[in-house]
Design a protein around this motif. Structure first.
Motif, PDB file in Angstrom:
ATOM      1  N   ASP C  50     -16.972  83.056  -1.484  1.00 19.34           N
ATOM      2  CA  ASP C  50     -17.014  82.175  -2.284  1.00 19.34           C
ATOM      3  C   ASP C  50     -16.160  81.476  -2.695  1.00 19.34           C
ATOM      4  OD1 ASP C  50     -19.706  81.892  -2.016  1.00 19.34           O
ATOM      5  OD2 ASP C  50     -19.857  82.913  -4.371  1.00 19.34           O
ATOM      6  N   THR C  53     -14.443  79.616   0.764  1.00 16.53           N
ATOM      7  CA  THR C  53     -15.177  78.661   1.593  1.00 16.53           C
ATOM      8  C   THR C  53     -14.384  77.751   0.140  1.00 16.53           C
ATOM      9  OG1 THR C  53     -17.587  79.608   1.515  1.00 16.53           O
ATOM     10  CG2 THR C  53     -17.889  77.855   0.991  1.00 16.53           C
TER      11      THR C  53
ATOM     12  N   ARG D  25     -14.890  76.513   9.315  1.00 13.39           N
ATOM     13  CA  ARG D  25     -15.375  78.124   9.091  1.00 13.39           C
ATOM     14  C   ARG D  25     -13.541  78.566   9.323  1.00 13.39           C
ATOM     15  NH1 ARG D  25     -20.985  79.655  12.850  1.00 13.39           N
ATOM     16  NH2 ARG D  25     -22.005  79.315  11.034  1.00 13.39           N
ATOM     17  N   VAL D  28     -11.575  79.514   6.755  1.00 12.21           N
ATOM     18  CA  VAL D  28     -11.920  80.919   6.110  1.00 12.21           C
ATOM     19  C   VAL D  28     -11.420  82.118   7.036  1.00 12.21           C
ATOM     20  CG1 VAL D  28     -13.457  82.471   5.856  1.00 12.21           C
ATOM     21  CG2 VAL D  28     -13.837  79.845   4.935  1.00 12.21           C
ATOM     22  N   VAL D  37     -14.026  92.483   7.675  1.00  7.78           N
ATOM     23  CA  VAL D  37     -14.417  91.717   5.832  1.00  7.78           C
ATOM     24  C   VAL D  37     -15.078  90.605   6.620  1.00  7.78           C
ATOM     25  CG1 VAL D  37     -12.951  90.769   4.774  1.00  7.78           C
ATOM     26  CG2 VAL D  37     -12.030  92.662   5.488  1.00  7.78           C
ATOM     27  N   ARG D  40     -18.442  91.696   7.010  1.00  9.92           N
ATOM     28  CA  ARG D  40     -18.663  92.363   5.768  1.00  9.92           C
ATOM     29  C   ARG D  40     -19.283  91.268   4.553  1.00  9.92           C
ATOM     30  NH1 ARG D  40     -15.885  94.466   1.458  1.00  9.92           N
ATOM     31  NH2 ARG D  40     -14.084  94.482   3.200  1.00  9.92           N
ATOM     32  N   LEU D  41     -18.748  89.952   4.325  1.00 11.82           N
ATOM     33  CA  LEU D  41     -18.901  89.773   3.437  1.00 11.82           C
ATOM     34  C   LEU D  41     -20.087  88.447   3.964  1.00 11.82           C
ATOM     35  CD1 LEU D  41     -15.994  87.711   2.861  1.00 11.82           C
ATOM     36  CD2 LEU D  41     -16.590  89.587   1.756  1.00 11.82           C
ATOM     37  N   ARG D  42     -20.381  88.000   5.262  1.00 15.09           N
ATOM     38  CA  ARG D  42     -21.518  87.073   5.649  1.00 15.09           C
ATOM     39  C   ARG D  42     -22.643  87.583   5.583  1.00 15.09           C
ATOM     40  NH1 ARG D  42     -21.392  83.544   9.323  1.00 15.09           N
ATOM     41  NH2 ARG D  42     -23.108  82.988  10.140  1.00 15.09           N
ATOM     42  N   TYR D  45     -23.080  86.697   1.636  1.00 17.24           N
ATOM     43  CA  TYR D  45     -23.650  84.838   1.077  1.00 17.24           C
ATOM     44  C   TYR D  45     -24.496  84.460   1.914  1.00 17.24           C
ATOM     45  CZ  TYR D  45     -20.816  82.629   4.890  1.00 17.24           C
ATOM     46  OH  TYR D  45     -20.546  82.325   5.987  1.00 17.24           O
ATOM     47  N   ALA D  46     -24.814  85.233   3.390  1.00 18.95           N
ATOM     48  CA  ALA D  46     -25.780  84.416   3.587  1.00 18.95           C
ATOM     49  C   ALA D  46     -27.626  84.542   2.676  1.00 18.95           C
ATOM     50  CB  ALA D  46     -25.904  84.909   4.741  1.00 18.95           C
ATOM     51  N   GLU D  47     -27.572  85.167   1.662  1.00 21.64           N
ATOM     52  CA  GLU D  47     -28.929  85.639   1.860  1.00 21.64           C
ATOM     53  C   GLU D  47     -28.380  84.830  -0.597  1.00 21.64           C
ATOM     54  OE1 GLU D  47     -31.069  88.880   1.735  1.00 21.64           O
ATOM     55  OE2 GLU D  47     -30.714  89.158   3.643  1.00 21.64           O
ATOM     56  N   ASP D  48     -27.313  83.949  -0.571  1.00 23.24           N
ATOM     57  CA  ASP D  48     -27.469  83.830  -1.934  1.00 23.24           C
ATOM     58  C   ASP D  48     -27.575  81.981  -1.519  1.00 23.24           C
ATOM     59  OD1 ASP D  48     -24.887  84.231  -4.199  1.00 23.24           O
ATOM     60  OD2 ASP D  48     -25.799  81.920  -4.151  1.00 23.24           O
ATOM     61  N   SER D  51     -24.255  79.854  -2.341  1.00 19.08           N
ATOM     62  CA  SER D  51     -23.005  79.992  -1.168  1.00 19.08           C
ATOM     63  C   SER D  51     -23.546  79.485  -0.007  1.00 19.08           C
ATOM     64  CB  SER D  51     -23.073  81.817  -1.027  1.00 19.08           C
ATOM     65  OG  SER D  51     -22.528  82.244  -1.831  1.00 19.08           O
ATOM     66  N   LEU D  52     -24.462  79.890   0.677  1.00 17.35           N
ATOM     67  CA  LEU D  52     -25.046  78.258   1.421  1.00 17.35           C
ATOM     68  C   LEU D  52     -24.791  77.214   0.885  1.00 17.35           C
ATOM     69  CD1 LEU D  52     -28.900  80.153   2.164  1.00 17.35           C
ATOM     70  CD2 LEU D  52     -26.011  80.310   3.816  1.00 17.35           C
ATOM     71  N   ALA D  55     -21.651  76.347   1.751  1.00 23.09           N
ATOM     72  CA  ALA D  55     -20.793  75.738   2.454  1.00 23.09           C
ATOM     73  C   ALA D  55     -21.024  74.991   3.435  1.00 23.09           C
ATOM     74  CB  ALA D  55     -21.869  77.237   3.664  1.00 23.09           C
TER      75      ALA D  55
ATOM     76  N   GLN E  32     -27.888  80.592   7.844  1.00 22.32           N
ATOM     77  CA  GLN E  32     -28.730  81.280   7.501  1.00 22.32           C
ATOM     78  C   GLN E  32     -29.927  81.021   9.110  1.00 22.32           C
ATOM     79  OE1 GLN E  32     -30.426  84.033   7.426  1.00 22.32           O
ATOM     80  NE2 GLN E  32     -29.964  85.012   4.971  1.00 22.32           N
ATOM     81  N   LEU E  41     -35.290  82.333  -0.473  1.00 21.60           N
ATOM     82  CA  LEU E  41     -34.557  81.294  -1.846  1.00 21.60           C
ATOM     83  C   LEU E  41     -34.599  80.057  -2.917  1.00 21.60           C
ATOM     84  CD1 LEU E  41     -30.759  82.602   0.776  1.00 21.60           C
ATOM     85  CD2 LEU E  41     -31.490  83.608  -1.751  1.00 21.60           C
TER      86      LEU E  41
END
Lengths: 77, 77, 77, 77, 77, 77
Positions: C50, C53, D25, D28, D37, D40-42, D45-48, D51-52, D55, E32, E41
């Motif tokens: 976040d 972003t 992107r 970022v 990294v 690992r983050l993707r 946030y792709a399930e939040d 966050s989506l 973005a 996503q 979600l």
């Protein structure tokens, strides 16, 4: 609240900024018309740096609009 | 604070940027006029990356306005 | 920092983007001038999606300004 | 990354949208150059949902820029 | 998704608004792509006021772009 | 909802502001069509200063669009 916004034109940039602050606050009043509630919230967010920044952000967006409406007060230079 | 913003016109982009920073801060002062409170908040948010990014965001919005007002200082190129 | 921003004009869109990144970072430096603090904050927010972003958002606002200043580099097409 | 952004001009609105996604992107990547990294983050946030949305917000800002650069692809109508 | 955005031109402001909603959602899908995750979600953020406001914010940014593309549908007045 | 937005043109800035408020709310309704849920959420966010500021922010973005559509109501001055 019918006559609260007769024009976006102001004599100076500073007055335009004041108008931007007003524009930011009116939407809050429309969503929360209860003055007592707003008064209660004010001291809380006025002591929260992030809340203050967020409020300043809204003013910035409205100031952009007011400034454009006034052709950026270029004549007044 | 009547004469704090006589014009949006600046001689250079860097001065325009300084003005944007000022524009971002004035709204904070208007919402929280107590200097002591602001001084207390400053060290906290100045060590919070997200708070710094949020502050930078507000500056970006104002810089867009100031840059447009100055026709992007194209003449100065 | 007087000469850090002589112009918004860049030769290419990519250079304009780099300038937008710089514009986003300068406001952070102005709010938190202590390099040591900024260095300490960096690894934390650079691993927070976040935060990344939010940083990208500020770049986007500045890129809009720089792109407009350059007439979107249409001539360079 | 020198040639990553030769122009803001695209043939169609859909390509302009893809470019906006790319522009969002790249900032970022510049802040977090470590691919491991970012990978690992993707998934986090792709399930939040928030966050989506954040973005998507950045894409919206860049799309505004790209659309203006292309005169909104009005000719292509 | 090649033909999902043939034009930004719409017949009416309401159709332009629908397009803005679509533009906001496509970026979410691109980040996503798993429909099942998005479906999971949705009920969560659709019951969170701040998430709804954030989603509305993205629509607002895209609506500004679509409205400009259509010259604000002034002819249709 | 087909005829909910026949035009962005309003007679006065105040009416334009009301339209901006409406534009901000419609996206919320589209994402959360259940009136009962929205009614349940309202008292919660209407007592949260940050939620109110966020809502005001969305109004600001739409007001910028509506104001531009109306040439800032300069004629009405």
């Amino acid at each position: 609240m019918e006559n609260w916004l007769p024009t976006l034109i102001t004599a100076t940039p500073a007055e335009g900024y004041d108008l931007a602050v007003k524009l930011a606050r009116v939407a809050v009043k429309m969503t929360q018309p209860d003055t007592a509630v707003r008064e209660r919230l004010r001291p809380v967010y006025a002591e929260d740096a992030d809340s203050l920044t967020a409020a300043s952000h809204v003013v910035a967006v409205h100031f952009a609009t007011v400034a454009a409406a006034n052709n950026y007060w270029r004549e007044a230079r």
